[in-house]
Design a protein around this motif. Structure first.
Motif, PDB file in Angstrom:
ATOM      1  N   ALA A 319      -0.982   5.177  -8.698  1.00  0.00           N
ATOM      2  CA  ALA A 319       0.045   5.786  -9.554  1.00  0.00           C
ATOM      3  C   ALA A 319       1.125   6.220  -9.042  1.00  0.00           C
ATOM      4  CB  ALA A 319      -0.867   6.791 -10.322  1.00  0.00           C
ATOM      5  N   GLY A 320       1.896   5.129  -8.286  1.00  0.00           N
ATOM      6  CA  GLY A 320       3.114   5.782  -7.819  1.00  0.00           C
ATOM      7  C   GLY A 320       3.029   6.388  -6.426  1.00  0.00           C
ATOM      8  N   LYS A 321       2.038   6.197  -5.594  1.00  0.00           N
ATOM      9  CA  LYS A 321       1.858   6.888  -4.469  1.00  0.00           C
ATOM     10  C   LYS A 321       2.589   5.859  -3.574  1.00  0.00           C
ATOM     11  CE  LYS A 321      -0.224  10.658  -5.654  1.00  0.00           C
ATOM     12  NZ  LYS A 321       0.614  12.000  -5.459  1.00  0.00           N
ATOM     13  N   THR A 322       2.922   6.506  -2.115  1.00  0.00           N
ATOM     14  CA  THR A 322       3.766   5.746  -1.232  1.00  0.00           C
ATOM     15  C   THR A 322       2.923   4.285  -0.844  1.00  0.00           C
ATOM     16  OG1 THR A 322       5.108   7.498  -0.025  1.00  0.00           O
ATOM     17  CG2 THR A 322       4.450   5.522   1.202  1.00  0.00           C
ATOM     18  N   PRO A 323       1.613   4.471  -0.466  1.00  0.00           N
ATOM     19  CA  PRO A 323       1.133   3.139  -0.172  1.00  0.00           C
ATOM     20  C   PRO A 323       1.071   2.052  -1.051  1.00  0.00           C
ATOM     21  CG  PRO A 323      -0.214   4.764   0.651  1.00  0.00           C
ATOM     22  CD  PRO A 323       0.717   5.388  -0.342  1.00  0.00           C
ATOM     23  N   ALA A 324       1.019   2.409  -2.318  1.00  0.00           N
ATOM     24  CA  ALA A 324       1.028   1.556  -3.524  1.00  0.00           C
ATOM     25  C   ALA A 324       2.473   0.830  -3.450  1.00  0.00           C
ATOM     26  CB  ALA A 324       0.797   2.278  -4.801  1.00  0.00           C
ATOM     27  N   GLY A 325       3.504   1.693  -3.421  1.00  0.00           N
ATOM     28  CA  GLY A 325       5.000   1.148  -3.450  1.00  0.00           C
ATOM     29  C   GLY A 325       5.294   0.282  -2.545  1.00  0.00           C
ATOM     30  N   VAL A 326       4.590   0.473  -1.390  1.00  0.00           N
ATOM     31  CA  VAL A 326       4.739  -0.243   0.083  1.00  0.00           C
ATOM     32  C   VAL A 326       4.156  -1.393  -0.114  1.00  0.00           C
ATOM     33  CG1 VAL A 326       4.440  -0.551   2.455  1.00  0.00           C
ATOM     34  CG2 VAL A 326       5.217   1.441   1.272  1.00  0.00           C
ATOM     35  N   ALA A 327       2.896  -1.664  -0.872  1.00  0.00           N
ATOM     36  CA  ALA A 327       2.171  -2.943  -1.104  1.00  0.00           C
ATOM     37  C   ALA A 327       2.942  -3.831  -2.148  1.00  0.00           C
ATOM     38  CB  ALA A 327       0.799  -2.611  -1.469  1.00  0.00           C
ATOM     39  N   GLU A 328       3.551  -3.095  -3.125  1.00  0.00           N
ATOM     40  CA  GLU A 328       4.191  -3.830  -3.905  1.00  0.00           C
ATOM     41  C   GLU A 328       5.285  -4.743  -3.062  1.00  0.00           C
ATOM     42  OE1 GLU A 328       5.362  -1.264  -7.107  1.00  0.00           O
ATOM     43  OE2 GLU A 328       3.308  -0.595  -7.715  1.00  0.00           O
ATOM     44  N   LEU A 352      -7.774  -3.262  -3.322  1.00  0.00           N
ATOM     45  CA  LEU A 352      -7.910  -4.625  -2.769  1.00  0.00           C
ATOM     46  C   LEU A 352      -7.615  -5.590  -3.735  1.00  0.00           C
ATOM     47  CD1 LEU A 352     -11.108  -4.230  -0.660  1.00  0.00           C
ATOM     48  CD2 LEU A 352      -8.902  -3.927  -0.073  1.00  0.00           C
ATOM     49  N   ASP A 353      -7.617  -5.181  -5.229  1.00  0.00           N
ATOM     50  CA  ASP A 353      -7.188  -5.910  -6.224  1.00  0.00           C
ATOM     51  C   ASP A 353      -5.710  -6.038  -6.754  1.00  0.00           C
ATOM     52  OD1 ASP A 353      -9.822  -6.891  -6.660  1.00  0.00           O
ATOM     53  OD2 ASP A 353     -10.554  -5.180  -7.898  1.00  0.00           O
ATOM     54  N   HIS A 354      -4.871  -5.128  -5.851  1.00  0.00           N
ATOM     55  CA  HIS A 354      -3.667  -4.707  -6.321  1.00  0.00           C
ATOM     56  C   HIS A 354      -2.640  -5.102  -4.926  1.00  0.00           C
ATOM     57  CE1 HIS A 354      -5.723  -2.738  -9.627  1.00  0.00           C
ATOM     58  NE2 HIS A 354      -4.405  -3.180 -10.281  1.00  0.00           N
ATOM     59  N   GLY A 355      -2.978  -6.131  -4.096  1.00  0.00           N
ATOM     60  CA  GLY A 355      -2.236  -6.527  -3.170  1.00  0.00           C
ATOM     61  C   GLY A 355      -2.426  -6.014  -1.715  1.00  0.00           C
ATOM     62  N   PHE A 356      -3.431  -4.930  -1.552  1.00  0.00           N
ATOM     63  CA  PHE A 356      -3.848  -4.519  -0.162  1.00  0.00           C
ATOM     64  C   PHE A 356      -4.847  -5.343   0.474  1.00  0.00           C
ATOM     65  CE2 PHE A 356      -2.365  -0.845  -2.379  1.00  0.00           C
ATOM     66  CZ  PHE A 356      -1.741   0.212  -1.478  1.00  0.00           C
ATOM     67  N   THR A 357      -4.518  -6.080   1.701  1.00  0.00           N
ATOM     68  CA  THR A 357      -5.430  -6.788   2.570  1.00  0.00           C
ATOM     69  C   THR A 357      -6.542  -5.958   3.137  1.00  0.00           C
ATOM     70  OG1 THR A 357      -3.452  -7.977   3.206  1.00  0.00           O
ATOM     71  CG2 THR A 357      -5.363  -8.332   4.611  1.00  0.00           C
ATOM     72  N   ALA A 358      -6.490  -4.732   3.391  1.00  0.00           N
ATOM     73  CA  ALA A 358      -7.533  -3.772   3.492  1.00  0.00           C
ATOM     74  C   ALA A 358      -7.085  -2.186   3.551  1.00  0.00           C
ATOM     75  CB  ALA A 358      -7.862  -4.169   5.205  1.00  0.00           C
ATOM     76  N   VAL A 359      -8.070  -1.480   3.370  1.00  0.00           N
ATOM     77  CA  VAL A 359      -7.920   0.120   3.462  1.00  0.00           C
ATOM     78  C   VAL A 359      -8.851   0.517   4.490  1.00  0.00           C
ATOM     79  CG1 VAL A 359      -8.136   1.941   2.107  1.00  0.00           C
ATOM     80  CG2 VAL A 359      -7.300   0.018   0.836  1.00  0.00           C
ATOM     81  N   VAL A 360      -8.300   1.303   5.551  1.00  0.00           N
ATOM     82  CA  VAL A 360      -9.024   1.735   6.681  1.00  0.00           C
ATOM     83  C   VAL A 360      -9.020   3.079   6.771  1.00  0.00           C
ATOM     84  CG1 VAL A 360      -9.250   1.284   9.194  1.00  0.00           C
ATOM     85  CG2 VAL A 360      -8.417  -0.699   7.861  1.00  0.00           C
ATOM     86  N   PRO A 361     -10.253   3.713   6.984  1.00  0.00           N
ATOM     87  CA  PRO A 361     -10.400   5.317   7.347  1.00  0.00           C
ATOM     88  C   PRO A 361     -10.058   5.287   8.735  1.00  0.00           C
ATOM     89  CG  PRO A 361     -12.489   4.236   6.764  1.00  0.00           C
ATOM     90  CD  PRO A 361     -11.572   3.098   6.397  1.00  0.00           C
ATOM     91  N   ILE A 362      -9.484   6.447   9.081  1.00  0.00           N
ATOM     92  CA  ILE A 362      -8.921   6.603  10.480  1.00  0.00           C
ATOM     93  C   ILE A 362     -10.208   7.494  11.206  1.00  0.00           C
ATOM     94  CG2 ILE A 362      -6.506   6.383  10.227  1.00  0.00           C
ATOM     95  CD1 ILE A 362      -6.122   9.255  10.535  1.00  0.00           C
ATOM     96  N   VAL A 363     -11.027   8.407  10.210  1.00  0.00           N
ATOM     97  CA  VAL A 363     -12.078   9.084  10.908  1.00  0.00           C
ATOM     98  C   VAL A 363     -13.559   8.355  10.300  1.00  0.00           C
ATOM     99  CG1 VAL A 363     -12.817  11.341  10.798  1.00  0.00           C
ATOM    100  CG2 VAL A 363     -10.544  10.889  10.687  1.00  0.00           C
ATOM    101  N   HIS A 364     -14.316   8.249  11.351  1.00  0.00           N
ATOM    102  CA  HIS A 364     -15.523   7.682  11.130  1.00  0.00           C
ATOM    103  C   HIS A 364     -16.751   9.047  11.418  1.00  0.00           C
ATOM    104  CE1 HIS A 364     -14.104   3.627  10.354  1.00  0.00           C
ATOM    105  NE2 HIS A 364     -13.172   3.779  11.259  1.00  0.00           N
TER     106      HIS A 364
END
Length: 399
Positions: A319-328, A352-364
């Motif tokens: 809904a308009g957040k930065t990662p979505a805009g960059v992915a577009e 992943l259905d909207h252009g993202f190749t991967a979504v990665v958490p940085i904390v495990h």
């Protein structure tokens, strides 16, 4: 290999500029010859000014302002591009100057009248005004800006932007011709908005509102009803504020000849959206304003990989957040994009259905929040390096 690093801030851990630098350094550790383009991003909210300044090689300017309760405070604006064709330092994806040599000014209303600047027990939506935003606008005009980007959001005010207008030279009057102060509790007395004294430099400035809020000014989805309670308004206060804004905007629309009360975004920042719209501003999705301002399309064209991210990613990211805009943007150019976040919430897989190749958490690993935030840079670097090792292949190289 050309990689564009275009993250938002990871709140309370690192700003967008630091995050972009961490990403780039991690890429180069894996692929030393990689060309990394660092473009700090934002979506119109907190950090927009600093992101645009960092990406465009501009500078931050401290500004003496009045907060929402009229107290002395220090805000800031951003300036990029040369005055009368003089260039400032070039950085990021392209030179900082606007096409044609004009100057870009950036401000966030929360820098002057932010709700975070007022202690909870001191918040008073019947008395708070947006006059401090006028201090920021005048500072931008003093810098010779021909274009102004305004980040709307996070205000402690509900005055319909009346304080902004008065701070810029307007005069509010009642039916008898007496001056009415731009105080929400008094706006119900306004019969005339005299704009004759507005700063004449405004006429030469193009104003863009970076804002994802689509609320109108009035009614059950308006500024008072939706955002007023967050600013300390009781149910009776909400009714008073909504009625006062209705009276004020009637006079404002008569003065400008523009109907603004029902325009999406008029209710943003306690009605500051309505005042800016009445001055001829246009509202756009915040991330789109930033994308254009930093030249993201030009940077991504021909890239092999795009990296983005922010503190938290979930299904609402679309809904308009930065990662979505960059992915577009990446999708327009057929470039894979990987997003990183301190928190990847359940449901984020929809990205992943909207252009993202991967979504990665940085904390495990589970740990105290303070430690997680303090280790943000190291965690991001490790996650980026791991992802790049997995992704780098002949298919991602274009020679």
């Amino acid at each position: 290999m050309r990689v564009v690093c275009a993250p938002d801030s990871f709140k309370e851990s690192m700003d967008a500029g630091v995050a972009a630098a961490v990403m780039a350094a991690a890429v180069r550790r894996v692929v030393p010859e990689a060309e990394c383009v660092e473009i700090p991003m934002a979506d119109g909210g907190e950090g927009t000014t600093r992101a645009l300044v960092a990406a465009r090689g501009g500078r931050l300017v401290p500004v003496a302002v009045r907060d929402a309760l009229g107290r002395a405070a220090v805000g800031e604006i951003g300036v990029a591009g040369g005055r009368d064709g003089e260039g400032e330092h070039a950085s990021g994806a392209h030179a900082s100057g606007e096409r044609g040599g004009s100057r870009l000014g950036v401000l966030e209303v929360a820098s002057a009248v932010g709700i975070g600047m007022i202690a909870r027990e001191e918040r008073d939506p019947l008395a708070a005004t947006s006059v401090g935003v006028a201090d920021l606008v005048r500072a931008v005009l003093d810098e010779g800006a021909a274009r102004l980007v305004v980040g709307l959001g996070g205000s402690a005010t509900n005055d319909g932007g009346s304080g902004l207008l008065v701070g810029l030279g307007a005069v509010l009057r009642d039916a008898a011709g007496a001056v009415v102060p731009p105080v929400p509790a008094r706006l119900g007395e306004v019969a005339d908005v005299d704009l004759g004294g507005l700063d004449p430099r405004l006429a030469a400035v193009t104003i863009e509102l970076a804002c994802d809020v689509t609320n109108p000014l009035l009614g059950p989805t308006g500024a008072s009803a939706v955002f007023g309670p967050q600013k300390g308004a009781s149910p009776s206060d909400v009714a008073l504020l909504d009625g006062a804004l209705a009276t004020f905007v009637t006079a404002l629309e008569a003065a400008t000849g523009r109907s603004v009360r029902d325009v999406p975004g008029a209710g943003a920042a306690g009605g500051l959206g309505a005042a800016f719209l009445a001055l001829g501003a246009r509202r756009r999705r915040g991330v789109d304003v930033v994308i254009d301002a930093v030249g993201l399309d030009d940077a991504v064209a021909g890239a092999d990989l795009v990296l983005t991210g922010e503190g938290s990613i979930d299904e609402q990211t679309l809904a308009g957040k930065t990662p979505a805009g960059v992915a577009e943007v990446a999708a327009r150019h057929g470039v894979p994009v990987v997003a990183f976040a301190g928190r990847v919430a359940p449901g984020a897989e929809v990205l992943l259905d909207h252009g993202f190749t991967a979504v990665v958490p940085i904390v495990h690993e589970v740990g105290p929040l303070s430690a997680v935030l303090a280790d943000g840079e190291a965690n991001l670097a490790r996650a980026v390096a791991t992802a790049v090792r997995l992704l780098v292949s002949p298919a991602l190289r274009r020679g």
